[in-house]
Design a protein around this motif. Sequence first.
Motif, short mmCIF file in Angstrom:
data_model
loop_
_atom_site.label_atom_id
_atom_site.label_comp_id
_atom_site.label_asym_id
_atom_site.label_seq_id
_atom_site.Cartn_x
_atom_site.Cartn_y
_atom_site.Cartn_z
N LEU A 23 0.85 -1.19 0.00
CA LEU A 23 0.00 0.00 0.00
C LEU A 23 0.88 1.24 0.00
O LEU A 23 1.73 1.41 0.88
N LEU A 24 0.72 2.10 -1.00
CA LEU A 24 1.45 3.36 -1.04
C LEU A 24 0.49 4.50 -0.74
O LEU A 24 -0.57 4.61 -1.35
N VAL A 25 0.87 5.34 0.23
CA VAL A 25 0.07 6.51 0.59
C VAL A 25 0.89 7.76 0.32
O VAL A 25 1.99 7.92 0.86
N TRP A 26 0.37 8.62 -0.56
CA TRP A 26 1.01 9.90 -0.82
C TRP A 26 0.43 10.92 0.16
O TRP A 26 -0.76 11.22 0.13
N ASN A 27 1.29 11.47 1.02
CA ASN A 27 0.88 12.54 1.94
C ASN A 27 0.99 13.88 1.22
O ASN A 27 2.10 14.29 0.84
N LEU A 36 -1.75 12.76 -10.12
CA LEU A 36 -0.88 11.74 -10.69
C LEU A 36 -0.86 10.48 -9.82
O LEU A 36 -0.80 9.36 -10.36
N ALA A 37 -0.91 10.65 -8.52
CA ALA A 37 -0.99 9.48 -7.65
C ALA A 37 -2.25 8.68 -7.94
O ALA A 37 -2.24 7.44 -8.00
N GLY A 38 -3.36 9.38 -8.12
CA GLY A 38 -4.61 8.71 -8.46
C GLY A 38 -4.54 8.01 -9.80
O GLY A 38 -5.11 6.92 -9.96
N ASP A 67 -2.92 5.68 -3.07
CA ASP A 67 -3.77 6.40 -2.14
C ASP A 67 -3.21 7.79 -1.85
O ASP A 67 -2.00 8.01 -1.95
N VAL A 68 -4.10 8.71 -1.49
CA VAL A 68 -3.72 10.09 -1.19
C VAL A 68 -4.34 10.50 0.13
O VAL A 68 -5.54 10.30 0.35
N LEU A 69 -3.53 11.07 1.01
CA LEU A 69 -4.02 11.62 2.27
C LEU A 69 -3.84 13.13 2.20
O LEU A 69 -2.72 13.64 2.14
N ASP A 70 -4.95 13.86 2.21
CA ASP A 70 -4.94 15.31 1.99
C ASP A 70 -4.67 16.04 3.31
O ASP A 70 -5.59 16.53 3.96
N ARG A 73 -8.66 0.67 -6.36
CA ARG A 73 -8.73 0.80 -7.81
C ARG A 73 -9.25 2.19 -8.15
O ARG A 73 -10.38 2.39 -8.53
N GLY A 74 -8.41 3.18 -7.97
CA GLY A 74 -8.82 4.54 -8.24
C GLY A 74 -8.34 5.46 -7.13
O GLY A 74 -7.78 5.04 -6.13
N LEU A 75 -8.55 6.76 -7.31
CA LEU A 75 -8.08 7.75 -6.37
C LEU A 75 -8.86 7.67 -5.08
O LEU A 75 -10.09 7.66 -5.08
N ALA A 76 -8.17 7.59 -3.96
CA ALA A 76 -8.81 7.57 -2.65
C ALA A 76 -8.24 8.71 -1.82
O ALA A 76 -7.23 8.57 -1.18
N VAL A 77 -8.88 9.87 -1.89
CA VAL A 77 -8.44 11.02 -1.11
C VAL A 77 -9.21 11.02 0.19
O VAL A 77 -10.42 11.14 0.21
#
Length: 394
Positions: free
Chosen positions: A193-197, A243-245, A250-253, A339-343
Amino acid sequence: MNGAEPRDSPVVVGGGMVFCLENEELRRPLGSTMVHLQASEVQQLLHNKFVVILGDSIQRAVYKDLVLLLQKDSLLTAAQLKAKGELSFEQDQLVAGGQLGELHNGTQYREVRQFCSGSGHHLVRFYFLTRVYSEYLEGVLEELTYGPAPDLVIINSCLWDLSRYGRCSMESYRENLERVFMRMDQVLPDSCLLVWNMAMPLGERVTGGFLLPEMLHFLTQLQPLAGSLRRDVVEGNFYSATLAGDHCFDVLDLHFHFRHAVQHRHRDGVHWDQHAHRHLSHLLLTHVADAWGVELPKRDYPHEDCSMPPHLGCSPGVNFVPGPLPPPVPSPIPHGQHRGLAVHRGMPHCIHTSPYHVPRTGAPCRQRPRHSDRLIHTYKLDRWPPAHSGTWPG
């Protein structure tokens, strides 16, 4: 901070999307809309997991708070947050760079840290980055390829990229974001699992150590340039999240979550206090549990935001009963990516007095086999020299 900072106007970034640098309610305290975990629960959530954290000094604080939370229910001290490149922090080990080399604020600064729990069931590693993609990052990826494969990667790089690499820094940042996500997609196993902060909001006055002396002079003396960097961060966040999406990461805003929390930001306009970082850890771990299909302990949530108390950041009225984590909820993707952007903005799936459970959809992912109940092994890289040019402990 002695007073509230001025409010900025909205910023419009590509596609007509509108972002506000900070909202009108500047002094609103951090809320309590995520699950608050104790050390025993974090240990169970990350049991037999290898966590890799990459980024700047804020990401180093993310690493430190996670290492601390894996051992005890206490907050970081101001000295621990400020320390840089120390030989040891809370039973971890400096592997390369930092005080083993030269302490400086240049783009070639390196710092690699690692924490291995006494039980051998928790491994957390940190790499300091001054650019989101570089030859050094390629060396790190080689190390992750030929060593133990990570289960969770947490990454961010923004401020250095936008302030230390010339006039075309935004264009270079966009290109490097595409490169790093493409390479992560190639290198990391499907089970990771990769999470972009996303970068956190900057203050009105910025005096962080990542700035060159001449740029620091301009940012402290000329208000429009300081505002420009803040807007660049918003724009960079937009591109990085998009781009992460595109790569199903995953993206944590964090910019969204901390937009009201200026009282928890340090006077340098960049870094944050221990309460903010514990809040961040709770957000991050709740997101990770959601992605892994882990059902977190039941909580009674207040209907409105309240202040964090001075100790652990749990708001009054929250019925926090320590207990073991329930077993993971069966899911088509037990340990893989969305499977897709998860903000992650708040807790839209959380229902009062109900367990936190979100079913996942998608195709099964490939599982990386584990060869031992213990996570820590000794790996020798005969063909590829390690990026840290040191020896891993454990």
